[in-house]
Design an enzyme around this catalytic site. Structure first.
Site, PDB file in Angstrom:
ATOM      1  CE  LYS A 161      -3.769  -9.547  -1.814  1.00 46.30           C
ATOM      2  NZ  LYS A 161      -3.209  -8.834  -0.656  1.00 46.30           N
ATOM      3  CG  HIS A 162      -2.449  -3.078  -5.809  1.00 46.92           C
ATOM      4  ND1 HIS A 162      -2.298  -3.348  -7.139  1.00 46.92           N
ATOM      5  CD2 HIS A 162      -1.549  -2.097  -5.529  1.00 46.92           C
ATOM      6  CE1 HIS A 162      -1.369  -2.564  -7.655  1.00 46.92           C
ATOM      7  NE2 HIS A 162      -0.897  -1.786  -6.688  1.00 46.92           N
ATOM      8  CD  GLU A 210      11.226  -3.084  -2.755  1.00 46.22           C
ATOM      9  OE1 GLU A 210      11.155  -2.029  -2.091  1.00 46.22           O
ATOM     10  OE2 GLU A 210      10.824  -3.201  -3.924  1.00 46.22           O
ATOM     11  CG  LEU A 211      11.492  -9.282   1.966  1.00 42.37           C
ATOM     12  CD1 LEU A 211      12.062 -10.515   2.652  1.00 42.37           C
ATOM     13  CD2 LEU A 211      10.002  -9.449   1.690  1.00 42.37           C
ATOM     14  CD  GLU A 234      10.721  -1.840   7.621  1.00 38.79           C
ATOM     15  OE1 GLU A 234      10.840  -1.278   6.519  1.00 38.79           O
ATOM     16  OE2 GLU A 234      10.312  -3.013   7.750  1.00 38.79           O
ATOM     17  CB  SER A 238       6.453  -7.196   6.549  1.00 35.22           C
ATOM     18  OG  SER A 238       5.672  -8.386   6.515  1.00 35.22           O
ATOM     19  CD1 TRP A 259      -0.064  -1.368   3.204  1.00 31.90           C
ATOM     20  CD2 TRP A 259       0.522   0.792   3.283  1.00 31.90           C
ATOM     21  NE1 TRP A 259       0.708  -1.181   4.332  1.00 31.90           N
ATOM     22  CE2 TRP A 259       1.069   0.141   4.401  1.00 31.90           C
ATOM     23  CE3 TRP A 259       0.740   2.157   3.127  1.00 31.90           C
ATOM     24  CZ2 TRP A 259       1.836   0.789   5.361  1.00 31.90           C
ATOM     25  CZ3 TRP A 259       1.513   2.825   4.070  1.00 31.90           C
ATOM     26  CH2 TRP A 259       2.043   2.136   5.177  1.00 31.90           C
ATOM     27  CG  ASN A 260       5.052   1.290   1.002  1.00 27.89           C
ATOM     28  OD1 ASN A 260       4.708   0.320   0.330  1.00 27.89           O
ATOM     29  ND2 ASN A 260       6.310   1.561   1.248  1.00 27.89           N
TER      30      ASN A 260
END
Length: 463
Positions: free
Chosen positions: A157-158, A231-232, A365, A210, A133-134
């Site tokens: 898929k969002h 990509e975490l 984080e 995440s 979402w970011n």
């Protein structure tokens, strides 16, 4: 009976959009359509695929004001900045469209008498893009466009927080003439998403999110031998050397830490400043942070919007309070930001000093508008602290000495190294991470290699 997902706006907690979740029959139909469409799409000339992608970008640019308002309400980015995501999408997509002929061209080996030898880039089949979402458009486009250019079909898929982004992307490619079945989207819960990955129906998963969710993706894909791009998280550091141009370093670091309310995997979350300029840096950074205006993201005057939800804001509040209890010093009076209240997504920006790596704030984080600053004696101490992390997405050094800066960068454990800038993805460079920041690669010509497989041709001209 269909299940529904509601998207609650961080602006006021209202339901901004509600969508039915895909059921098993819909999922099966979409997967079958993609399998049926992929062969013809792979045979479509690259120039035609490029033209369709170019048309989709033009469509999205024409819709950027509407898209900006939707982003503002769905995930809380200030309206004054939200349209920049579409501009960034266009920059990345345009680069990949132009780079595709070279990136996808067969690799021809040196001449060998009586033989022809070359390697083709074959599409994988169906690529499952799971976007967060970011930065819902930017993260999706990193894989979506090169996957299509390479001849793959894509299932998108969002996040449940930004469902309209998938619909916008689908509409753009449909308007540009993409054949049916080549691009699909589904609104899915976690269980259905996991089932699709584990089913063997997809050939590659491009996931941004995440570390915890990335581990779930890996487990779901276990034994399927499919490609994974993960990509975490990040806990990205900046080091301001004694010779840095101070005003430029402050402006870049503060923006890198607080843009999008700090909700970026490559946001600056920890800063190391040489002792010679430490006091001056902190003073100027504090003044810069105090200038932010926290408010509703639909207010054009707002420069710092709410976090995505109250739980995210309270998590960051918890990190701050814990660090203060351990001896950190806060430099921003929360009273300057009256909307900031526990139990809401509205959180005042914060800058902390007297921090150390025994605090979660400097190791875990945060994903919010907070940064910790430590004084260091020199390069060696800074490098040790920068590498003291389970993450490695990006790292920045601010210095006038470019040669020394590069030498230091070569010793950093990171996927991307910056000098005198931060928090930016250049589409011509590979976007990748080390350690728990993930694996795989997107963007650049190298990114195409993760969305194709090599097929070797070894031709003997006479028996």
């Amino acid at each position: 009976m269909s299940q529904f997902q509601d998207t609650l706006s961080p602006i006021d907690g209202s339901v901004y959009v509600s969508r039915a979740l895909a059921d098993d029959a819909q999922i099966a139909r979409v997967l079958a359509e993609a399998r049926g469409a992929q062969r013809d799409w792979a045979a479509t000339p690259l120039a035609q695929r490029q033209a369709i992608c170019t048309g989709a970008v033009a469509y999205l640019l024409a819709q950027r004001e509407d898209i900006a308002l939707e982003l503002c309400w769905m995930m809380g980015r200030p309206l004054r900045y939200a349209a920049s995501e579409v501009a960034g999408l266009a920059e990345r997509a345009s680069y990949m469209i132009a780079a595709a002929p070279a990136a996808l061209a067969p690799l021809t080996l040196a001449a060998k008498p009586g033989f022809s030898r070359y390697i083709q880039h074959e599409p994988l089949g169906l690529v499952f893009v799971i976007a967060p979402w970011n930065y819902p458009y930017l993260t999706a486009i990193n894989s979506l466009v090169p996957a299509l250019l390479a001849g793959n079909c894509v299932l998108l898929k969002h996040s449940a927080q930004t469902p309209l982004c998938a619909e916008r992307l689908y509409a753009a490619f449909e308007a540009a003439g993409l054949p049916p079945g080549v691009l699909s989207y589904l609104h899915l819960n976690h269980e259905a998403t996991t089932k699709i990955i584990a089913s063997g129906a997809v050939n590659h998963v491009a996931f941004t999110g995440s570390v915890t969710a990335g581990a779930l993706v890996e487990r779901a894909a276990a034994g399927r031998f499919i490609g994974l791009g993960l990509e975490l998280g990040g806990k990205d550091p900046a080091y301001v050397r004694h010779d840095a141009e101070l005003d430029g370093a402050v402006a870049s670091v503060v923006d890198g830490a607080f843009f999008n309310s700090g909700q970026s995997c490559c946001a600056i979350e920890r800063v190391y400043v040489h002792a010679d300029i430490y006091d001056a840096f902190v003073a100027r950074a504090v003044a810069s942070v105090k200038a932010y205006r926290l408010g509703r993201s639909d207010d054009p005057q707002t420069t710092l919007g709410p976090l995505v939800n109250a739980a995210a804001a309270d998590f960051v509040r918890g990190q701050i309070q814990e660090a203060l209890a351990q001896g950190a010093v806060a430099h921003i009076d929360e009273a300057l930001f009256p909307l900031s209240r526990p139990g809401t997504p509205y959180l005042a920006p914060q800058l902390l000093t007297q921090v150390n790596h025994g605090m979660r704030l400097m190791t875990q984080e945060s994903f919010g508008p907070v940064v910790g600053i430590m004084k260091v004696a020199g390069d060696e101490e800074a490098l040790t602290l920068m590498n003291d992390s389970e993450f490695g997405l990006s790292a920045s050094i601010f210095t006038r000495d470019i040669v020394t800066g590069i030498a230091l960068g070569e010793r950093l454990e990171t996927g991307t190294f910056f000098i005198n800038r931060c928090d930016y993805l250049d589409p011509g460079l590979a976007w990748t991470g080390v350690k728990q920041s993930g694996r795989g690669c997107s963007l650049s010509e190298l990114g195409f290699g993760y969305l194709t497989r090599p097929k070797s041709f070894h031709i003997k001209h006479q028996c």
